[in-house]
Design an enzyme around this catalytic site. Structure first.
Site, PDB file in Angstrom:
ATOM      1  N   ARG A 258       0.471   8.701  -5.691  1.00 53.69           N
ATOM      2  CA  ARG A 258       0.851   8.232  -4.356  1.00 53.69           C
ATOM      3  C   ARG A 258       1.371   6.794  -4.385  1.00 53.69           C
ATOM      4  NH1 ARG A 258      -4.687   8.903  -4.742  1.00 53.69           N
ATOM      5  NH2 ARG A 258      -6.090   7.205  -4.095  1.00 53.69           N
TER       6      ARG A 258
ATOM      7  N   GLU B 258      -7.240   2.692  -6.843  1.00 52.62           N
ATOM      8  CA  GLU B 258      -8.142   2.547  -5.713  1.00 52.62           C
ATOM      9  C   GLU B 258      -9.584   2.485  -6.197  1.00 52.62           C
ATOM     10  OE1 GLU B 258      -8.960   1.364  -3.080  1.00 52.62           O
ATOM     11  OE2 GLU B 258      -8.072   2.625  -1.502  1.00 52.62           O
TER      12      GLU B 258
ATOM     13  N   ARG C 212       0.844  -1.190   0.000  1.00 55.07           N
ATOM     14  CA  ARG C 212       0.000   0.000   0.000  1.00 55.07           C
ATOM     15  C   ARG C 212       0.887   1.252   0.000  1.00 55.07           C
ATOM     16  NH1 ARG C 212      -3.580   2.941   4.560  1.00 55.07           N
ATOM     17  NH2 ARG C 212      -4.541   4.446   3.145  1.00 55.07           N
ATOM     18  N   HIS C 213       0.402   2.298  -0.634  1.00 55.17           N
ATOM     19  CA  HIS C 213       1.152   3.554  -0.736  1.00 55.17           C
ATOM     20  C   HIS C 213       1.359   4.212   0.629  1.00 55.17           C
ATOM     21  CE1 HIS C 213      -2.385   6.043   0.097  1.00 55.17           C
ATOM     22  NE2 HIS C 213      -3.070   5.219  -0.700  1.00 55.17           N
ATOM     23  N   GLY C 214       2.273   5.176   0.669  1.00 57.48           N
ATOM     24  CA  GLY C 214       2.534   5.935   1.881  1.00 57.48           C
ATOM     25  C   GLY C 214       1.448   6.964   2.178  1.00 57.48           C
TER      26      GLY C 214
ATOM     27  N   THR D 249      -0.767  10.263   2.797  1.00 57.06           N
ATOM     28  CA  THR D 249      -1.072  11.530   2.130  1.00 57.06           C
ATOM     29  C   THR D 249      -1.791  12.435   3.115  1.00 57.06           C
ATOM     30  OG1 THR D 249      -3.297  10.976   1.364  1.00 57.06           O
ATOM     31  CG2 THR D 249      -1.463  10.225  -0.010  1.00 57.06           C
ATOM     32  N   LEU D 250      -1.889  13.708   2.768  1.00 60.79           N
ATOM     33  CA  LEU D 250      -2.616  14.646   3.618  1.00 60.79           C
ATOM     34  C   LEU D 250      -4.074  14.214   3.754  1.00 60.79           C
ATOM     35  CD1 LEU D 250      -2.828  17.268   5.236  1.00 60.79           C
ATOM     36  CD2 LEU D 250      -3.217  18.482   3.075  1.00 60.79           C
ATOM     37  N   TRP D 251      -4.653  13.704   2.677  1.00 62.41           N
ATOM     38  CA  TRP D 251      -6.056  13.277   2.737  1.00 62.41           C
ATOM     39  C   TRP D 251      -6.242  12.062   3.640  1.00 62.41           C
ATOM     40  CZ3 TRP D 251      -9.327  13.799  -2.355  1.00 62.41           C
ATOM     41  CH2 TRP D 251      -9.434  15.163  -2.686  1.00 62.41           C
ATOM     42  N   ASN D 252      -5.209  11.209   3.766  1.00 62.48           N
ATOM     43  CA  ASN D 252      -5.290  10.130   4.747  1.00 62.48           C
ATOM     44  C   ASN D 252      -5.427  10.703   6.156  1.00 62.48           C
ATOM     45  OD1 ASN D 252      -2.900   7.998   3.035  1.00 62.48           O
ATOM     46  ND2 ASN D 252      -5.125   7.813   3.061  1.00 62.48           N
TER      47      ASN D 252
END
Length: 210
Positions: free
Chosen positions: A59, A83, A9-11, A13-16
């Protein structure tokens, strides 16, 4: 020797961090996410990957590139590893979604979004398509997204849909390992790479709660 696939899975992000549904929105890694990608690359390099493929979203691609740069492999791109599309939910927080679409929130079905069965089918097909290119002892790293990986693995393993939620969500830059055995593919590790911590993902609430 058996072919293996690492689903990464990607690292972050601000939205996470803001608990916003990302879906197909092309949100970059934040500073923490880049550091996570570097750390994951240093660990996964020891497995000596022979092929790397990524979602076309930044991402995931940047996460894959951190590993590719370290081990000297090019990163291929496959849009089927994206996604789950979030339709009208993309860019909204979970609080905003639950307030505006209470029934759909419970079912985790976004208006205009992708069906989980469609996501599961396209992601699992992509994984198998790329894995078929491996040598007998090859290792494929697939850089993708939380819900996409979980659904793809569940479909690939042949789990009935009502058991898909039995697989928990993945943390940022955590991974799952699939290995091909005599009777097909099996899940060797899931959400590996970190100590357990809350999962911030587009995946459904029932599989991301800590």
């Amino acid at each position: 020797m058996s072919r293996r696939v690492v689903c990464l899975r990607h690292g972050q992000t601000l939205w996470n961090v803001e608990h916003r549904f990302q879906g197909h929105s092309d949100i970059p890694l934040d500073e923490t996410g880049m550091a996570q990608a570097t750390r994951a690359a240093s660990l996964l390099a020891a497995l000596r990957p022979t092929m790397i493929v990524s979602s076309d979203l930044q991402r995931a691609y940047d996460t894959a590139s951190a590993l590719g740069d370290l081990v000297g492999l090019n990163v291929s791109v496959d849009k089927d590893l994206r996604e789950r599309g979030g339709g009208e939910w993309e860019g909204l927080t979970r609080e905003e979604i639950s307030a505006r679409w209470p029934e759909q929130y419970v079912a985790w079905e976004a208006p205009g979004g992708e069906e989980v069965t469609d996501v599961a089918a396209r992601v699992s097909a992509s994984i198998l398509r790329w894995a078929a290119r491996l040598d007998d002892d090859g290792l494929l790293v697939v850089a993708s997204h939380g819900a996409a990986i979980r659904l793809g693995i569940a479909h690939l393993l042949g789990l009935p849909e009502d058991l898909w939620s039995a697989l928990g969500g993945l943390g940022n830059c955590s991974w799952s390992v699939l290995e091909e055995g005599r009777r097909g593919w099996r899940l060797m590790e899931h959400n590996a790479g970190t100590l357990p911590e809350p999962v911030q993902s587009d995946d459904s609430p029932e599989v991301t709660q800590s």
